[in-house]
Each structure stands twice: as structure tokens, then as C-alpha cells.
Design a protein around this motif. Structure first.
Motif, PDB file in Angstrom:
ATOM      1  N   GLN A   1       9.790  -8.125 -23.055  1.00  0.00           N
ATOM      2  CA  GLN A   1      10.943  -7.222 -22.984  1.00  0.00           C
ATOM      3  C   GLN A   1      10.553  -5.838 -22.480  1.00  0.00           C
ATOM      4  N   GLY A   2       9.394  -5.361 -22.871  1.00  0.00           N
ATOM      5  CA  GLY A   2       8.951  -4.035 -22.458  1.00  0.00           C
ATOM      6  C   GLY A   2       8.679  -3.896 -20.971  1.00  0.00           C
ATOM      7  N   ASP A   3       8.545  -5.008 -20.242  1.00  0.00           N
ATOM      8  CA  ASP A   3       8.270  -4.974 -18.802  1.00  0.00           C
ATOM      9  C   ASP A   3       9.517  -5.151 -17.944  1.00  0.00           C
ATOM     10  N   VAL A   4      10.606  -5.611 -18.531  1.00  0.00           N
ATOM     11  CA  VAL A   4      11.771  -6.027 -17.740  1.00  0.00           C
ATOM     12  C   VAL A   4      12.372  -4.878 -16.937  1.00  0.00           C
ATOM     13  N   GLU A   5      12.696  -3.788 -17.578  1.00  0.00           N
ATOM     14  CA  GLU A   5      13.336  -2.674 -16.876  1.00  0.00           C
ATOM     15  C   GLU A   5      12.439  -2.133 -15.763  1.00  0.00           C
ATOM     16  N   GLU A   6      11.150  -1.952 -16.072  1.00  0.00           N
ATOM     17  CA  GLU A   6      10.214  -1.433 -15.066  1.00  0.00           C
ATOM     18  C   GLU A   6      10.024  -2.429 -13.933  1.00  0.00           C
ATOM     19  N   TYR A   7      10.018  -3.734 -14.230  1.00  0.00           N
ATOM     20  CA  TYR A   7       9.892  -4.749 -13.174  1.00  0.00           C
ATOM     21  C   TYR A   7      11.036  -4.610 -12.165  1.00  0.00           C
ATOM     22  N   TYR A   8      12.252  -4.563 -12.659  1.00  0.00           N
ATOM     23  CA  TYR A   8      13.398  -4.481 -11.743  1.00  0.00           C
ATOM     24  C   TYR A   8      13.432  -3.155 -10.985  1.00  0.00           C
ATOM     25  N   ARG A   9      12.999  -2.082 -11.616  1.00  0.00           N
ATOM     26  CA  ARG A   9      12.903  -0.808 -10.898  1.00  0.00           C
ATOM     27  C   ARG A   9      11.866  -0.916  -9.782  1.00  0.00           C
ATOM     28  N   ALA A  10      10.694  -1.456 -10.090  1.00  0.00           N
ATOM     29  CA  ALA A  10       9.631  -1.618  -9.096  1.00  0.00           C
ATOM     30  C   ALA A  10      10.066  -2.550  -7.967  1.00  0.00           C
ATOM     31  N   TYR A  11      10.772  -3.608  -8.331  1.00  0.00           N
ATOM     32  CA  TYR A  11      11.283  -4.568  -7.346  1.00  0.00           C
ATOM     33  C   TYR A  11      12.190  -3.858  -6.345  1.00  0.00           C
TER      34      TYR A  11
ATOM     35  N   VAL B   1      12.233  -0.680  -5.573  1.00  0.00           N
ATOM     36  CA  VAL B   1      11.459   0.248  -4.743  1.00  0.00           C
ATOM     37  C   VAL B   1      10.760  -0.515  -3.621  1.00  0.00           C
ATOM     38  N   PHE B   2      10.108  -1.641  -3.957  1.00  0.00           N
ATOM     39  CA  PHE B   2       9.451  -2.458  -2.924  1.00  0.00           C
ATOM     40  C   PHE B   2      10.470  -2.908  -1.880  1.00  0.00           C
ATOM     41  N   ALA B   3      11.613  -3.429  -2.330  1.00  0.00           N
ATOM     42  CA  ALA B   3      12.654  -3.909  -1.410  1.00  0.00           C
ATOM     43  C   ALA B   3      13.143  -2.783  -0.507  1.00  0.00           C
ATOM     44  N   GLY B   4      13.257  -1.583  -1.057  1.00  0.00           N
ATOM     45  CA  GLY B   4      13.691  -0.447  -0.250  1.00  0.00           C
ATOM     46  C   GLY B   4      12.697  -0.097   0.837  1.00  0.00           C
ATOM     47  N   ILE B   5      11.417  -0.115   0.504  1.00  0.00           N
ATOM     48  CA  ILE B   5      10.386   0.158   1.511  1.00  0.00           C
ATOM     49  C   ILE B   5      10.440  -0.900   2.608  1.00  0.00           C
ATOM     50  N   ALA B   6      10.652  -2.153   2.223  1.00  0.00           N
ATOM     51  CA  ALA B   6      10.709  -3.242   3.209  1.00  0.00           C
ATOM     52  C   ALA B   6      11.864  -3.072   4.198  1.00  0.00           C
ATOM     53  N   GLU B   7      12.874  -2.311   3.832  1.00  0.00           N
ATOM     54  CA  GLU B   7      14.024  -2.086   4.718  1.00  0.00           C
ATOM     55  C   GLU B   7      13.830  -0.882   5.640  1.00  0.00           C
TER      56      GLU B   7
ATOM     57  N   GLU C   1       0.830  -1.209   0.000  1.00  0.00           N
ATOM     58  CA  GLU C   1       0.000   0.000   0.000  1.00  0.00           C
ATOM     59  C   GLU C   1       0.866   1.262   0.000  1.00  0.00           C
ATOM     60  N   ILE C   2       1.987   1.225   0.709  1.00  0.00           N
ATOM     61  CA  ILE C   2       2.924   2.356   0.668  1.00  0.00           C
ATOM     62  C   ILE C   2       3.467   2.500  -0.751  1.00  0.00           C
ATOM     63  N   LEU C   3       3.797   1.376  -1.378  1.00  0.00           N
ATOM     64  CA  LEU C   3       4.273   1.406  -2.763  1.00  0.00           C
ATOM     65  C   LEU C   3       3.216   2.032  -3.675  1.00  0.00           C
ATOM     66  N   ARG C   4       1.953   1.641  -3.498  1.00  0.00           N
ATOM     67  CA  ARG C   4       0.878   2.183  -4.340  1.00  0.00           C
ATOM     68  C   ARG C   4       0.781   3.705  -4.166  1.00  0.00           C
ATOM     69  N   GLU C   5       0.930   4.192  -2.932  1.00  0.00           N
ATOM     70  CA  GLU C   5       0.865   5.638  -2.673  1.00  0.00           C
ATOM     71  C   GLU C   5       2.055   6.377  -3.279  1.00  0.00           C
ATOM     72  N   ARG C   6       3.251   5.836  -3.092  1.00  0.00           N
ATOM     73  CA  ARG C   6       4.471   6.526  -3.527  1.00  0.00           C
ATOM     74  C   ARG C   6       4.760   6.389  -5.021  1.00  0.00           C
ATOM     75  N   ASP C   7       4.417   5.223  -5.571  1.00  0.00           N
ATOM     76  CA  ASP C   7       4.838   4.928  -6.945  1.00  0.00           C
ATOM     77  C   ASP C   7       3.799   4.023  -7.605  1.00  0.00           C
ATOM     78  N   PRO C   8       2.674   4.589  -8.044  1.00  0.00           N
ATOM     79  CA  PRO C   8       1.605   3.774  -8.633  1.00  0.00           C
ATOM     80  C   PRO C   8       2.066   2.910  -9.806  1.00  0.00           C
ATOM     81  N   ALA C   9       3.005   3.391 -10.599  1.00  0.00           N
ATOM     82  CA  ALA C   9       3.490   2.585 -11.729  1.00  0.00           C
ATOM     83  C   ALA C   9       4.216   1.335 -11.231  1.00  0.00           C
ATOM     84  N   ALA C  10       5.003   1.466 -10.184  1.00  0.00           N
ATOM     85  CA  ALA C  10       5.705   0.310  -9.614  1.00  0.00           C
ATOM     86  C   ALA C  10       4.700  -0.686  -9.043  1.00  0.00           C
TER      87      ALA C  10
END
Length: 179
Positions: A110-120, A122-128, A45-54
Motif C-alpha cells: 500500500q505504501g508504494d501505490v501512490e508513488e508508483y502511479y505518480r512515477a508512472y 512522469v515516465f509517460a509524460g517524458i515519453a510524449e 535516464e531523463i527520469l533519473r535526472e529530473r525525479d530520482p524518487a520516481a
């Protein structure tokens, strides 16, 4: 060494709902080793608030969860693909699947790969972040139970003096146990 926040058995089609961790022994000679927990739905939910695309990416692009061990008496090869974040028909987060140590290759357009790793990341950072984590030392006899589909768990690093032992025993219950 520390055990990063994760969920158990994310490579199952239907991971167990409840996890139990029983502290059998945790000697005074152990320094560190606190159990760590974070609410994965809150992180989502924090991810959704901060970065809806992620948020959208992690709720749409399937990750590969796997356990592959051939070099053992009972070899195993289990793989399951699903997005990290599961939402229902109203868009509510109902499950989060996070197990970095058991993630395999990403199989996505291929079009999702870069955004997936960026979103990943961001999520991992919030978890820390300290604001989403708790840590405490279990005592012998303590039992902690939690939703394996909602909570992430881990362990702080620890050192031990000679002969000291830290022993936790785990068990799982499926949701069907409560029906």
C-alpha cells in the motif's frame, strides 16, 4: 487511431531482443500512419535526472504485464511481474519494460501505490516529449530493426481513402540468435 509507444511481449519472462518491422504496403491514399520510436533507456535516464524518487520507484516496484485471451481458438493467459526499469549491479539501466495496453493490476505494498502511479505518469509524460521521439513514414520494402528491450515503438493515427492499405509485418529474434 494512434498506437501509443510500447514494447512488444513485455509479459514474457524473456521478451525477444530484436524486433523487425517490414513495410509490405503503404499506399499513397493513407494520410498519417508514421511509425514512432523513442529510446526507453534515454527516457529512464531523463527520469533519473529530473525525479530520482520516481526512477527509484519504477526500478523497484513490480508492474504486472499480462496477455489474457480466453475467447479464441488457442486461449492464452500469461502474466509476468517486474519493475519497469531494470538496473544492473552498478545502477546502469539495462532494460526498460513499457507496454501500457498489456498492464494488469498493480500488486504492491500500500505504501508504494501512490508513488508508483505518480512515477508512472512522469515516465509517460517524458515519453510524449518531442525531444525523445522520432516519427517517419515507412515505404514499401523498408525494414526497420530495433532492440525490443530498449526502444518503444508506436504509430501516428491515420486515415485512408477507399481501397488504400497500410500493411506492416513484424518478426522477432531472441538474443541467443546472435551467440
Amino acid at each position: 487511431h494512434a498506437l501509443d509507444l510500447h514494447q512488444d511481449l513485455a509479459y514474457y519472462e524473456s521478451p525477444p531482443c530484436v524486433q523487425l518491422l517490414h513495410c509490405v504496403r503503404f499506399d499513397e491514399g493513407i494520410r498519417g500512419g508514421e511509425s514512432t520510436f523513442a529510446d526507453a533507456i534515454r527516457i529512464a535516464e531523463i527520469l533519473r535526472e529530473r525525479d530520482p524518487a520516481a526512477f527509484d520507484t519504477l526500478s523497484r516496484v513490480p508492474a504486472t504485464f499480462q496477455k489474457i485471451h480466453y475467447d479464441r481458438p488457442d486461449p492464452v493467459h500469461i502474466e509476468y511481474r517486474r519493475p519497469h526499469i531494470e538496473v544492473n549491479h552498478r545502477g546502469d539501466v539495462v532494460n526498460v519494460f513499457w507496454a501500457p495496453a498489456f498492464e494488469g493490476p498493480l500488486e504492491a505494498p500500500q505504501g508504494d501505490v501512490e508513488e508508483y502511479y505518480r512515477a508512472y505518469r512522469v515516465f509517460a509524460g517524458i515519453a510524449e516529449e518531442d525531444s525523445v521521439r522520432i516519427a517517419f513514414r515507412l515505404a514499401p520494402g523498408d525494414l526497420v530493426s530495433f532492440s525490443n528491450r530498449r526502444m518503444l515503438h508506436g504509430r501516428n493515427s491515420f486515415s485512408e481513402s477507399a481501397g488504400s492499405v497500410r500493411h506492416l509485418q513484424g518478426a522477432y529474434l531472441s538474443a541467443e540468435t546472435f551467440i
